[in-house]
Design an enzyme around this catalytic site. Structure first.
Site, PDB file in Angstrom:
ATOM      1  N   ARG A 137       0.809  -1.213  -0.013  1.00  0.00           N
ATOM      2  CA  ARG A 137       0.074  -0.055   0.048  1.00  0.00           C
ATOM      3  C   ARG A 137       0.661   1.369   0.191  1.00  0.00           C
ATOM      4  O   ARG A 137       0.424   2.346   0.041  1.00  0.00           O
ATOM      5  CB  ARG A 137      -0.817   0.149   1.435  1.00  0.00           C
ATOM      6  N   ARG A 184     -18.225  -1.942   9.882  1.00  0.00           N
ATOM      7  CA  ARG A 184     -16.926  -1.901  10.177  1.00  0.00           C
ATOM      8  C   ARG A 184     -16.743  -0.465  10.940  1.00  0.00           C
ATOM      9  O   ARG A 184     -17.368   0.528  10.337  1.00  0.00           O
ATOM     10  CB  ARG A 184     -16.171  -1.905   9.101  1.00  0.00           C
ATOM     11  N   ARG A 202      -9.736   7.749   4.264  1.00  0.00           N
ATOM     12  CA  ARG A 202      -8.827   6.478   3.704  1.00  0.00           C
ATOM     13  C   ARG A 202      -8.711   6.720   2.125  1.00  0.00           C
ATOM     14  O   ARG A 202      -7.759   6.243   1.530  1.00  0.00           O
ATOM     15  CB  ARG A 202      -9.622   5.502   3.916  1.00  0.00           C
TER      16      ARG A 202
HETATM   17  N1  LIG Z   1      -0.545  -2.676   3.761  1.00  0.00           N
HETATM   18  C1  LIG Z   1      -1.062  -1.788   4.730  1.00  0.00           C
HETATM   19  N2  LIG Z   1      -0.245  -0.817   5.117  1.00  0.00           N
HETATM   20  C2  LIG Z   1      -0.560  -0.197   6.149  1.00  0.00           C
HETATM   21  N3  LIG Z   1      -1.888  -0.251   6.650  1.00  0.00           N
HETATM   22  C3  LIG Z   1      -2.573  -1.213   6.166  1.00  0.00           C
HETATM   23  C4  LIG Z   1      -2.362  -2.116   5.087  1.00  0.00           C
HETATM   24  N4  LIG Z   1      -3.301  -3.145   5.090  1.00  0.00           N
HETATM   25  C5  LIG Z   1      -4.314  -2.549   5.875  1.00  0.00           C
HETATM   26  N5  LIG Z   1      -3.912  -1.443   6.576  1.00  0.00           N
HETATM   27  C6  LIG Z   1      -4.625  -0.879   7.789  1.00  0.00           C
HETATM   28  O1  LIG Z   1      -6.012  -1.538   7.834  1.00  0.00           O
HETATM   29  C7  LIG Z   1      -6.893  -0.749   7.641  1.00  0.00           C
HETATM   30  C8  LIG Z   1      -8.005  -1.857   6.780  1.00  0.00           C
HETATM   31  O2  LIG Z   1      -7.457  -2.115   5.940  1.00  0.00           O
HETATM   32  P1  LIG Z   1      -8.462  -2.727   4.628  1.00  0.00           P
HETATM   33  O3  LIG Z   1      -9.536  -3.722   4.912  1.00  0.00           O
HETATM   34  O4  LIG Z   1      -7.533  -3.178   3.268  1.00  0.00           O
HETATM   35  O5  LIG Z   1      -9.498  -1.412   4.164  1.00  0.00           O
HETATM   36  P2  LIG Z   1      -9.835  -0.700   2.918  1.00  0.00           P
HETATM   37  O6  LIG Z   1     -11.333  -0.883   2.709  1.00  0.00           O
HETATM   38  O7  LIG Z   1      -9.526   0.617   3.239  1.00  0.00           O
HETATM   39  O8  LIG Z   1      -9.068  -1.055   1.591  1.00  0.00           O
HETATM   40  C9  LIG Z   1      -6.628   0.471   6.632  1.00  0.00           C
HETATM   41  O9  LIG Z   1      -7.283   1.475   6.697  1.00  0.00           O
HETATM   42  C10 LIG Z   1      -5.154   0.637   7.399  1.00  0.00           C
HETATM   43  O10 LIG Z   1      -4.978   1.181   8.668  1.00  0.00           O
END
Ligand SMILES: Nc1ncnc2c1ncn2[C@@H]1O[C@H](COP(=O)(O)OP(=O)(O)O)[C@@H](O)[C@H]1O
Length: 285
Positions: free
Chosen positions: A142, A220, A231
């Protein structure tokens, strides 16, 4: 695409992964200001025959990375690993990181590269112990730094970039519901968004839960409008440069979702030259 996909080495990958990570100096991290590359017209070579794919799913919050990555993981027989799930598991545990992670996630910010890589390394280690190989990563990398670290330790075959207009993304996130018992995802939003600038309209029917899940639905904590918008802005700043990173490696497939899952799934399979009726596919697009 790297023709010879290096399988995750059972014993060394996670430790190499972590070691490389620790060794990397923060000053070498590439900033999110990487120059955007011109979009080129090409299609990566897709070959899934006789090996366990190492794919990455990119895309904004709410685009459906989890849904499609999970379906493809079943089709291709590799684990679907979502770092968001790993972060949520950790924050709901009583572990030392729990409070810190809850705060970060509820502000719509990214967890540090150190923490997310440590969670991913542990997940890969556990999978390897169970004989897993190959993966579809969802939500990782990410940041460009995460992408570089991943690149140092293994070859990614293909990166799928899912796309939807921002208005649809917000509505999808706000309509998202999860069954606290079975863990399945649903969506109560009825989406009808007019296409702008010559883009087609997008409609998505709600994906409603079966009766046994209705009373157990949860939302969530980071799916509120303010956090979703944060986000999204974090995605544009930190994660969009990851698209350029893989575009320059000619591994990126762009896929504009035409609508909901039922409409999009066959078209995604077509774009990936996959056939649902065969177990493993070989294809050159
Ligand atoms: N690769 C990553 N690097 C940093 N933070 C992450 C990463 N993957 C997930 N997160 C954290 O977990 C949260 C939820 O991730 P995710 O379920 O993938 O959400 P989204 O629906 O925003 O894609 C993110 O907003 C972040 O805080």
């Amino acid at each position: 695409m790297a023709a010879a996909t290096r399988a995750l080495r059972s014993s060394s990958f996670p430790s190499t992964f972590t070691t490389n990570f620790i060794r990397r100096s923060l000053s070498t991290a590439v900033s999110s200001a990487a120059a955007p590359l011109k979009s080129e017209s090409f299609t990566p070579f897709i070959d899934t025959k006789g090996k366990n794919v190492q794919w990455v799913f990119l895309g904004c919050p709410g685009v459906g990375k989890g849904t499609f990555a999970s379906r493809l993981s079943v089709l291709l027989g590799v684990p679907h690993i979502a770092t968001g799930d790993l972060v949520r598991e950790e924050l709901s545990s009583s572990g030392p990181l729990s409070k810190q992670l809850t705060e970060i996630v509820n502000q719509g910010k990214l967890v540090s590269d150190e923490i997310v890589i440590s969670l991913l390394s542990k997940r890969l280690e556990t999978g390897e112990a169970k004989g897993e190989s190959g993966f579809i990563l969802d939500g990782f990398p990410r940041t460009v730094r995460q992408a570089e670290i991943l690149d140092d330790v293994t070859d990614i075959d293909l990166v799928v970039n899912l796309k939807l207009p921002e208005k649809v993304l917000v509505e999808k996130c706000l309509g998202r519901r999860i069954c606290s018992q079975c863990g399945k995802n649903f969506n109560v939003a009825n989406i009808n968004v007019k296409g702008e600038n010559g883009n087609p309209d997008i409609s998505m029917d709600p994906l409603l839960p079966p009766p046994q899940c209705v009373s157990k639905l949860i939302t969530r904590s980071d799916d509120t409008e303010a956090i979703v918008r944060e986000r999204l802005s974090v995605y544009y700043e930190k994660s969009q440069p990851v698209e350029d990173f893989y575009r320059s490696q000619r591994k990126l497939i762009e896929f504009d979702l035409p609508g909901g899952v039922l409409e999009s799934w066959p078209k995604l399979l077509e774009a990936l030259n996959l056939d649902e009726n065969e177990d493993k596919q070989s294809a050159a697009v």
